[in-house]
Scaffold this motif. Structure first.
Motif, short mmCIF file in Angstrom:
data_model
loop_
_atom_site.label_atom_id
_atom_site.label_comp_id
_atom_site.label_asym_id
_atom_site.label_seq_id
_atom_site.Cartn_x
_atom_site.Cartn_y
_atom_site.Cartn_z
N SER A 127 8.90 10.92 -7.50
CA SER A 127 8.21 12.17 -7.21
C SER A 127 6.76 12.01 -7.61
N VAL A 128 5.90 12.46 -6.75
CA VAL A 128 4.48 12.40 -7.03
C VAL A 128 3.93 13.81 -6.96
N ALA A 129 3.22 14.20 -8.00
CA ALA A 129 2.68 15.56 -8.05
C ALA A 129 1.43 15.67 -7.18
N ASP A 130 1.16 16.88 -6.79
CA ASP A 130 -0.08 17.21 -6.07
C ASP A 130 -1.29 16.70 -6.84
N GLY A 131 -2.15 15.96 -6.17
CA GLY A 131 -3.40 15.56 -6.80
C GLY A 131 -3.28 14.36 -7.71
N GLU A 132 -2.09 13.79 -7.79
CA GLU A 132 -1.88 12.65 -8.66
C GLU A 132 -2.33 11.36 -7.97
N PHE A 133 -2.80 10.40 -8.76
CA PHE A 133 -3.19 9.09 -8.24
C PHE A 133 -2.18 8.09 -8.78
N VAL A 134 -1.32 7.58 -7.90
CA VAL A 134 -0.25 6.67 -8.32
C VAL A 134 -0.45 5.32 -7.66
N SER A 135 -0.39 4.26 -8.46
CA SER A 135 -0.44 2.91 -7.89
C SER A 135 0.95 2.32 -7.84
N LEU A 136 1.21 1.54 -6.81
CA LEU A 136 2.46 0.79 -6.68
C LEU A 136 2.12 -0.67 -6.83
N VAL A 166 -1.32 0.87 -3.07
CA VAL A 166 -0.62 -0.40 -3.26
C VAL A 166 -1.62 -1.48 -3.63
N THR A 167 -1.32 -2.22 -4.69
CA THR A 167 -2.23 -3.29 -5.08
C THR A 167 -1.47 -4.44 -5.73
N HIS A 168 -2.04 -5.63 -5.68
CA HIS A 168 -1.49 -6.76 -6.41
C HIS A 168 -2.13 -6.86 -7.79
N SER A 169 -3.15 -6.05 -8.01
CA SER A 169 -3.94 -6.22 -9.22
C SER A 169 -3.59 -5.15 -10.25
N ILE A 170 -3.04 -5.58 -11.38
CA ILE A 170 -2.69 -4.63 -12.43
C ILE A 170 -3.94 -3.99 -13.05
N PRO A 171 -5.01 -4.77 -13.31
CA PRO A 171 -6.22 -4.11 -13.81
C PRO A 171 -6.72 -3.01 -12.86
N GLU A 172 -6.66 -3.29 -11.57
CA GLU A 172 -7.10 -2.30 -10.58
C GLU A 172 -6.22 -1.05 -10.67
N LEU A 180 -7.50 2.71 -11.80
CA LEU A 180 -7.55 3.81 -10.84
C LEU A 180 -6.57 4.96 -11.13
N SER A 181 -5.44 4.64 -11.76
CA SER A 181 -4.30 5.55 -11.63
C SER A 181 -4.05 6.47 -12.80
N ASP A 182 -3.31 7.53 -12.50
CA ASP A 182 -2.67 8.33 -13.53
C ASP A 182 -1.36 7.67 -13.93
N ARG A 183 -0.73 7.02 -12.93
CA ARG A 183 0.60 6.49 -13.14
C ARG A 183 0.75 5.22 -12.33
N VAL A 184 1.38 4.21 -12.93
CA VAL A 184 1.61 2.95 -12.23
C VAL A 184 3.10 2.77 -12.05
N VAL A 185 3.53 2.58 -10.82
CA VAL A 185 4.94 2.35 -10.53
C VAL A 185 5.12 0.86 -10.27
N ARG A 233 13.65 -7.52 -6.93
CA ARG A 233 14.78 -7.17 -6.05
C ARG A 233 14.27 -6.08 -5.14
N PRO A 234 14.35 -6.29 -3.82
CA PRO A 234 13.71 -5.36 -2.91
C PRO A 234 14.02 -3.89 -3.25
N GLY A 235 12.94 -3.14 -3.31
CA GLY A 235 13.11 -1.70 -3.38
C GLY A 235 13.40 -1.12 -4.73
N ARG A 236 13.75 -1.91 -5.73
CA ARG A 236 14.07 -1.32 -7.02
C ARG A 236 12.79 -0.97 -7.76
N ILE A 237 12.78 0.20 -8.36
CA ILE A 237 11.66 0.52 -9.22
C ILE A 237 12.00 0.04 -10.61
N ALA A 238 11.21 -0.90 -11.12
CA ALA A 238 11.50 -1.49 -12.41
C ALA A 238 11.10 -0.54 -13.53
#
Ligand code: ADP
Ligand code: ADP
Length: 220
Positions: free
Chosen positions: A19-28, A185-191, A195-200, A205-210
């Motif tokens: 779930s992502v809240a309104d106005g949130e900046f989430v990185s994957l 979506v980024t490959h860079s953890i520093p990035e 940028l983010s409020d939350r990093v997912v 394993r495909p699709g699993r959120i660690a």
């Protein structure tokens, strides 16, 4: 989410709850092939979820939705069109009169430092500038949701830092309905951390959120 291919089904996402809240900046973040791009495609309605449900702004997503702006790794601008005409494209595609969006398009170009480039062709611009044009295009209709798939991945480190600052500025500059919700979506953890409020973190394993890491940093 399952892709049907010639050599059988490929399961790209399974058991995802996010779930992502309104106005949130989430990185994957996560290794190649873990399903990050698929997640964005499903959210945008570009690919149907084979099971489960996707709700954006209270509405189930069953087909491509108009309230999202997307930016991909390559800017994919139309090279025979001017910069301004590229930025105006979403209005045209939505059946709106592009002329009514000219001022907004020019304001956006100014916001990202591209005033004076409106009548150039994309080929006359650097990679970073082209990505800025793609960002303006994604923002034209002031979508509440912005999906970005490694938007600056092809740029050199310094341009990338500039673009990240640019993005934060655009994000911080609340649109009509408040701050945009961003999935990045980024490959860079520093990035991601910058940028983010939350990093997912998505697992190999495909699709699993660690894990979901919440980054609580003061905004510049
Ligand atoms: P990234 O890792 O940057 O997300 P990929 O290299 O995995 O990108 O994929 C690039 C393109 O190839 C995407 O458009 C994706 O849909 C497509 N693709 C990836 N894997 C497959 C596959 N197994 N079969 C068909 N197309 C694929
Ligand atoms: P990521 O963006 O994390 O690199 P993707 O979402 O591109 O991951 O891919 C997730 C999985 O789905 C991978 O196994 C990839 O090969 C597969 N895949 C991606 N796009 C396609 C496609 N168009 N057709 C078939 N399989 C695909």
């Amino acid at each position: 989410m399952v892709y049907e291919t010639g050599s059988g089904p490929v399961e790209a996402l399974r058991d995802i709850t996010l779930s992502v809240a309104d106005g949130e900046f989430v990185s994957l973040v996560g290794p190649s092939g873990c399903g990050k791009s698929t997640m964005l495609r499903v959210l945008a309605g570009l690919r149907p979820a084979t099971s489960g449900s996707i709700i954006v702004d209270g509405q189930p997503v069953t087909r491509p939705i108009s309230k999202v702006g997307m930016v991909f790794q390559a800017a994919v601008l139309l090279k025979w069109r001017t910069v301004l005409e590229n930025v105006l494209l979403p209005a045209e595609l939505a059946g709106l009169n592009p002329r009514r969006y000219r001022d907004r398009a020019n304001d956006l170009l100014k916001l990202v430092g591209l005033e004076g480039f409106a009548t150039k062709r994309p080929g006359e611009l650097s990679g970073g500038m082209q990505q800025r044009v793609a960002l303006c295009r994604a923002l034209l209709l002031d979508p509440p949701l912005l999906l970005m798939d490694e938007p600056f991945g092809a740029l050199d480190a310094m341009t990338r830092d500039d673009m990240n600052l640019e993005l934060l500025r655009v994000w911080g500059e609340a649109g009509e309905g408040g701050r945009k919700t961003v999935l990045f979506v980024t490959h860079s953890i520093p990035e991601a951390v910058f940028l983010s409020d939350r990093v997912v973190v998505m697992s190999p394993r495909p699709g699993r959120i660690a894990d979901v890491v919440t980054v609580d940093l003061p905004r510049p």
